[in-house]
Write a protein that holds these residues in place. Structure first.
Motif, PDB file in Angstrom:
ATOM      1  N   ASN A   1     -40.323  27.753  14.332  1.00 20.05           N
ATOM      2  CA  ASN A   1     -39.538  28.316  13.222  1.00 20.05           C
ATOM      3  C   ASN A   1     -40.264  29.474  12.547  1.00 20.05           C
ATOM      4  N   GLY A   2     -41.397  29.874  13.143  1.00 24.38           N
ATOM      5  CA  GLY A   2     -42.051  31.092  12.699  1.00 24.38           C
ATOM      6  C   GLY A   2     -43.170  30.917  11.703  1.00 24.38           C
ATOM      7  N   PHE A   3     -43.327  29.668  11.170  1.00 22.17           N
ATOM      8  CA  PHE A   3     -44.313  29.478  10.112  1.00 22.17           C
ATOM      9  C   PHE A   3     -45.113  28.198  10.344  1.00 22.17           C
ATOM     10  N   ARG A   4     -46.288  28.188   9.747  1.00 18.80           N
ATOM     11  CA  ARG A   4     -47.047  26.946   9.629  1.00 18.80           C
ATOM     12  C   ARG A   4     -46.526  26.277   8.351  1.00 18.80           C
ATOM     13  N   MET A   5     -47.331  26.277   7.305  1.00 20.80           N
ATOM     14  CA  MET A   5     -46.829  25.844   5.996  1.00 20.80           C
ATOM     15  C   MET A   5     -46.547  27.063   5.130  1.00 20.80           C
ATOM     16  N   GLY A   6     -47.595  27.859   4.911  1.00 20.98           N
ATOM     17  CA  GLY A   6     -47.421  29.009   4.039  1.00 20.98           C
ATOM     18  C   GLY A   6     -47.531  30.343   4.735  1.00 20.98           C
ATOM     19  N   GLY A   7     -48.002  30.344   5.977  1.00 16.25           N
ATOM     20  CA  GLY A   7     -48.188  31.602   6.686  1.00 16.25           C
ATOM     21  C   GLY A   7     -47.469  31.611   8.015  1.00 16.25           C
ATOM     22  N   ARG A   8     -47.338  32.795   8.584  1.00 17.54           N
ATOM     23  CA  ARG A   8     -46.654  32.930   9.859  1.00 17.54           C
ATOM     24  C   ARG A   8     -47.496  32.314  10.978  1.00 17.54           C
ATOM     25  N   SER A   9     -46.820  31.686  11.921  1.00 15.98           N
ATOM     26  CA  SER A   9     -47.508  31.042  13.038  1.00 15.98           C
ATOM     27  C   SER A   9     -47.797  32.048  14.139  1.00 15.98           C
ATOM     28  N   LEU A  10     -48.795  31.724  14.959  1.00 20.30           N
ATOM     29  CA  LEU A  10     -49.145  32.595  16.075  1.00 20.30           C
ATOM     30  C   LEU A  10     -48.023  32.641  17.110  1.00 20.30           C
ATOM     31  N   LEU A  11     -47.453  31.465  17.435  1.00 16.65           N
ATOM     32  CA  LEU A  11     -46.365  31.451  18.410  1.00 16.65           C
ATOM     33  C   LEU A  11     -45.134  32.156  17.864  1.00 16.65           C
ATOM     34  N   GLY A  12     -44.888  32.007  16.558  1.00 18.50           N
ATOM     35  CA  GLY A  12     -43.723  32.644  15.964  1.00 18.50           C
ATOM     36  C   GLY A  12     -43.783  34.160  16.034  1.00 18.50           C
ATOM     37  N   ALA A  13     -45.004  34.702  16.114  1.00 20.71           N
ATOM     38  CA  ALA A  13     -45.160  36.153  16.182  1.00 20.71           C
ATOM     39  C   ALA A  13     -44.978  36.690  17.598  1.00 20.71           C
ATOM     40  N   MET A  14     -44.892  35.799  18.600  1.00 20.71           N
ATOM     41  CA  MET A  14     -44.710  36.227  19.992  1.00 20.71           C
ATOM     42  C   MET A  14     -43.234  36.422  20.295  1.00 20.71           C
ATOM     43  N   ASN A  15     -42.939  37.373  21.179  1.00 18.80           N
ATOM     44  CA  ASN A  15     -41.576  37.480  21.666  1.00 18.80           C
ATOM     45  C   ASN A  15     -41.367  36.495  22.813  1.00 18.80           C
ATOM     46  N   ASP A  16     -40.153  36.430  23.336  1.00 12.09           N
ATOM     47  CA  ASP A  16     -39.842  35.426  24.349  1.00 12.09           C
ATOM     48  C   ASP A  16     -40.707  35.579  25.596  1.00 12.09           C
ATOM     49  N   GLU A  17     -40.909  36.816  26.035  1.00 15.36           N
ATOM     50  CA  GLU A  17     -41.699  37.036  27.244  1.00 15.36           C
ATOM     51  C   GLU A  17     -43.147  36.609  27.033  1.00 15.36           C
ATOM     52  N   GLU A  18     -43.673  36.867  25.849  1.00 20.36           N
ATOM     53  CA  GLU A  18     -45.053  36.454  25.550  1.00 20.36           C
ATOM     54  C   GLU A  18     -45.172  34.936  25.504  1.00 20.36           C
ATOM     55  N   LEU A  19     -44.161  34.282  24.942  1.00 14.50           N
ATOM     56  CA  LEU A  19     -44.178  32.816  24.929  1.00 14.50           C
ATOM     57  C   LEU A  19     -44.153  32.253  26.343  1.00 14.50           C
ATOM     58  N   LYS A  20     -43.301  32.805  27.197  1.00 12.05           N
ATOM     59  CA  LYS A  20     -43.231  32.329  28.571  1.00 12.05           C
ATOM     60  C   LYS A  20     -44.556  32.554  29.288  1.00 12.05           C
ATOM     61  N   ALA A  21     -45.177  33.700  29.033  1.00  5.14           N
ATOM     62  CA  ALA A  21     -46.462  33.990  29.667  1.00  5.14           C
ATOM     63  C   ALA A  21     -47.550  33.043  29.160  1.00  5.14           C
ATOM     64  N   TYR A  22     -47.519  32.738  27.860  1.00  5.58           N
ATOM     65  CA  TYR A  22     -48.518  31.834  27.275  1.00  5.58           C
ATOM     66  C   TYR A  22     -48.451  30.465  27.944  1.00  5.58           C
ATOM     67  N   PHE A  23     -47.278  29.874  27.953  1.00  3.26           N
ATOM     68  CA  PHE A  23     -47.147  28.547  28.557  1.00  3.26           C
ATOM     69  C   PHE A  23     -47.274  28.608  30.080  1.00  3.26           C
ATOM     70  N   GLY A  24     -46.772  29.686  30.665  1.00  3.57           N
ATOM     71  CA  GLY A  24     -46.852  29.823  32.108  1.00  3.57           C
ATOM     72  C   GLY A  24     -48.276  29.889  32.612  1.00  3.57           C
ATOM     73  N   GLY A  25     -49.165  30.472  31.831  1.00 11.06           N
ATOM     74  CA  GLY A  25     -50.566  30.537  32.223  1.00 11.06           C
ATOM     75  C   GLY A  25     -51.216  29.175  32.342  1.00 11.06           C
ATOM     76  N   PHE A  26     -50.691  28.219  31.632  1.00  9.70           N
ATOM     77  CA  PHE A  26     -51.199  26.849  31.699  1.00  9.70           C
ATOM     78  C   PHE A  26     -50.445  25.997  32.716  1.00  9.70           C
ATOM     79  N   GLY A  27     -49.463  26.609  33.379  1.00  9.37           N
ATOM     80  CA  GLY A  27     -48.731  25.875  34.400  1.00  9.37           C
ATOM     81  C   GLY A  27     -47.425  25.269  33.943  1.00  9.37           C
ATOM     82  N   TRP A  28     -46.927  25.698  32.774  1.00  8.90           N
ATOM     83  CA  TRP A  28     -45.678  25.155  32.236  1.00  8.90           C
ATOM     84  C   TRP A  28     -44.567  26.198  32.354  1.00  8.90           C
TER      85      TRP A  28
END
Length: 691
Positions: A204-231
């Protein structure tokens, strides 16, 4: 994946009804004390004086649970889809979902699925008696206790390991994905075969009070992040909660379950807006998609007309008249959804027919290697055993165990502990073997486990067992830290035991016992170097009562001095020093070996605590008492709590100023023959001075 699949459009309609109901009940719990069905205009008297609680995670978590339980209902009963909530803040959603589906009323009759039950639940929240406001193990999706972030994914991996027909769905947030434990768990899945885990990441883009690291990624970056670990990351965007979005998500969930069962690691990513469905703004300040909706922003609707108006609009946006009848019971599409939903729980998988129950232990126990290897092989024979170690089996003199199918090594100890917790949560047994000095990393998770085990309604489960060795007395400067045992004993929790076997036969005996125990945390501290075997005749009493007098080293009659040993080094030093003590001080000496430190505690707090009569029986009625312990003296002093009204001293681990050879370390800390003789002299002198 056999079963009768509901058409996606129909499933979407059911999920929409269930999601709206869970969100509605969550808002009720946060704000209302009456008029919970909003059958009349909302008034100030209907709301709480000080509404409080978390909202930001609610809409996404409710969405995830609604779809998961409906997907589980569509599947063949041979496949269980078990949801787990990673965030303790999701407790309001868990309570709401359990109330809507009737599970809460089955546990607590006063919260039945009608208007009266909802009113009582809303008035009780957040201090729901016995349940609180956080995720609870007595309710669906509560197998993992939140409150600390990071453990839900590896817990799910442990619960899914070697459990055919079980898909575990941990619902975790993007903030949680920033923790070291979750981060290490993504690549760790590569080491696990037959562990059907489908993480549902709520971005949802946030931790508690600040923006999350995953929330700042676009869809392709998210896929690459998880894909690098085999997901394989499947991303679904949710913006308004529309029926088309329900249809898209439910189809993606079904496909992801299929992929998971085909052993293709899949993660389903929900991209949504933090707190969506809540008030869009307040006092001209935007709220949706900001940290302002982490908790409810309507903290004073009783006195603020704008907030009361916003609350009424918020509640009615879920169209409760189409969800509940005049009595507050589910009706229409919601009633269909409740009927179609299936909550799945962690239960022990069926063992293979070849599995056997452990029999009597008869292997050789001359060394630590023989003692531990023999016991764990015996328990592994039944098919429900797991041994975990952070790449230390060879170092800990257990090389023969490496490579067994029931053994896993990974450097991340926090991940290993959660694997073990998830494994035991489904009724199976195991042990984590590690260096003592690195075990304090596990303190937070173990404290959370202690809390969970003590909650009303928690199921009986096999104990969590840790075998700690390679301690500081025989290691380098940075590898000395007995803090885990000290911290856990300070909790005063009756399920904790710290066990200090004096030799390999006692290590084998106590490990054999704890692996069949339930509902506890057992910390076994045993030396891998020890080859000395002390008198075997008292092992039975040590197991049964936690300690025993060692007759070969004790004088008959009432002692002047009692030396109590806890661990292999203290036992060896005491046996060596006894003759010198008699010669130097001319006193009657008794040696007591302490296997279970908790027997020193008050029996009001500790189930195995010694009574006053037992204290006199073991230690003598007037004798000075010298404790020799592997751990911190503070742990012993804390357990004693002034119960021994006589001269007492404790020799144990103190942090040295710098690196020392082992003999010099023992000398500086007083854990050698000369140091024990000096400590006895001080004790006896203090008694004379007090007369």
């Amino acid at each position: 994946m056999a079963g009768t699949a509901t058409p996606a459009a129909d499933a979407a309609a059911l999920a929409n009804s269930l999601w709206r109901a869970v969100c509605y009940v969550s808002v009720c719990q946060l704000h209302l004390r009456d008029n919970v069905l909003v059958r009349r205009p909302l008034s100030a008297e209907d709301v709480k004086e000080q509404p409080s609680g978390h909202w930001g995670t609610v809409p996404g978590t409710a969405w995830a649970l609604s779809h998961v339980v409906l997907a589980a209902g569509e599947l063949d009963r041979r496949v269980d889809v078990v949801p787990l909530l990673g965030a303790g803040h999701a407790g309001v959603v868990q309570l709401a979902a359990a109330w809507v589906t009737g599970e809460l009323g089955a546990v607590r009759a006063e919260f039945g699925p009608d208007e009266g039950g909802l009113r009582r639940l809303a008035r009780a929240f957040p201090d729901v008696d016995g349940l609180g406001a956080e995720v609870h193990p007595a309710l669906p999706a509560g197998g993992f206790l939140g409150g600390r972030l990071g453990g839900c994914l590896p817990f799910a991996q442990g619960a899914a390991l070697d459990a055919p027909g079980r898909v575990v769905v941990p619902v975790i947030g993007d903030g949680e994905c920033e923790t070291p434990t979750t981060s290490a768990s993504w690549p760790a899945q590569r080491t696990l075969s037959h562990a059907f885990v489908l993480p549902l990441v709520h971005v949802n883009g946030f931790r508690m009070g600040g923006r999350s690291l995953l929330g700042a990624m676009n869809d392709e970056e998210l896929k690459a992040y998880f894909g690098g670990f085999g997901w394989d990351a499947r991303i679904v965007r949710i913006t308004t909660g529309s029926l088309p979005e329900h249809t898209t998500f439910h189809t993606a969930l079904r496909d992801a379950i299929e992929s998971t069962l085909d052993e293709r690691p899949t993660v389903l990513v929900m991209r949504c807006v933090k707190g969506w469905g809540g008030p869009a703004s307040l006092g001209g300040r935007p709220l949706v998609g900001t940290p302002g909706l982490h908790k409810t922003p309507l903290t004073a609707p009783r006195t603020d007309p704008e907030q009361l108006t916003r609350l009424a609009y918020w509640l009615n946006s879920y169209e409760p008249t189409g969800l509940f009848d005049a009595d507050g019971r589910a009706c229409g599409g919601l009633a269909e959804a409740v009927s179609a939903a299936r909550w799945c729980f962690l239960v022990p998988p069926e063992l293979p027919e070849s599995a056997s129950r452990p029999g009597a232990f008869g292997a050789r126990t001359d060394t630590f290697t023989e003692a531990v290897t023999g016991v764990v092989r015996k328990h592994a024979a039944r098919g429900d055993f797991l041994l975990l170690s952070p790449d230390e089996l060879t170092s800990n003199r257990l090389p023969e165990l490496a490579g067994e199918r029931w053994v896993h090594e990974l450097l991340a100890k926090e991940v290993l502990l959660e694997w073990l917790a998830g494994w035991t949560a489904s009724g199976r047994r195991g042990v984590l073997v590690s260096y003592e000095a690195f075990a304090p990393l596990l303190t937070s998770a173990l404290v959370a486990y202690v809390k969970q085990r003590r909650l009303a309604g928690a199921r009986s489960l096999p104990s969590l067992n840790l075998l700690l060795t390679s301690y500081g007395w025989h290691n380098v400067h940075t590898h000395g830290d007995p803090s885990l045992a000290t911290s856990l004993l300070a909790l005063g929790a009756p399920g904790v035991r710290v066990l200090t076997p004096a030799d390999p036969p006692r290590t084998a005996a106590v490990l054999d016992e704890v692996l069949d125990s339930a509902n506890g945390i057992n910390i076994v501290v045993a030396g891998k170097h020890s080859r000395t075997a002390h008198a075997p005749g008292t092992i039975g009493e040590e197991l049964r009562r936690g300690l025993a007098v060692w007759p070969p080293h004790s004088d008959e009659g009432e002692p002047d001095l009692t030396v109590v040993t806890a661990g292999d080094i203290p036992a060896a030093v005491a046996v060596e020093a006894v003759g010198h003590i008699r010669e130097r001080h001319g006193c009657r000496v008794r040696v007591v070996n302490l296997l279970d430190l908790t027997v020193l505690g008050d029996p009001v707090l500790w189930p195995r605590g010694l009574s006053d009569q037992e204290i006199d029986g073991y230690f003598g009625t007037h004798a000075c008492v010298l404790f020799l312990t592997l751990g911190h003296p503070a742990a012993v002093w804390g357990l004693l709590a002034g119960r021994l009204r006589r001269p007492v001293d404790v020799v144990g681990w103190r942090e040295p100023a710098g690196p020392l050879p082992q003999r010099e370390l023992a000398r500086v800390l007083g854990m050698d023959q000369a140091g024990v003789v000096r400590a006895v002299g001080r004790l006896l002198a203090s008694r004379e001075a007090a007369r």
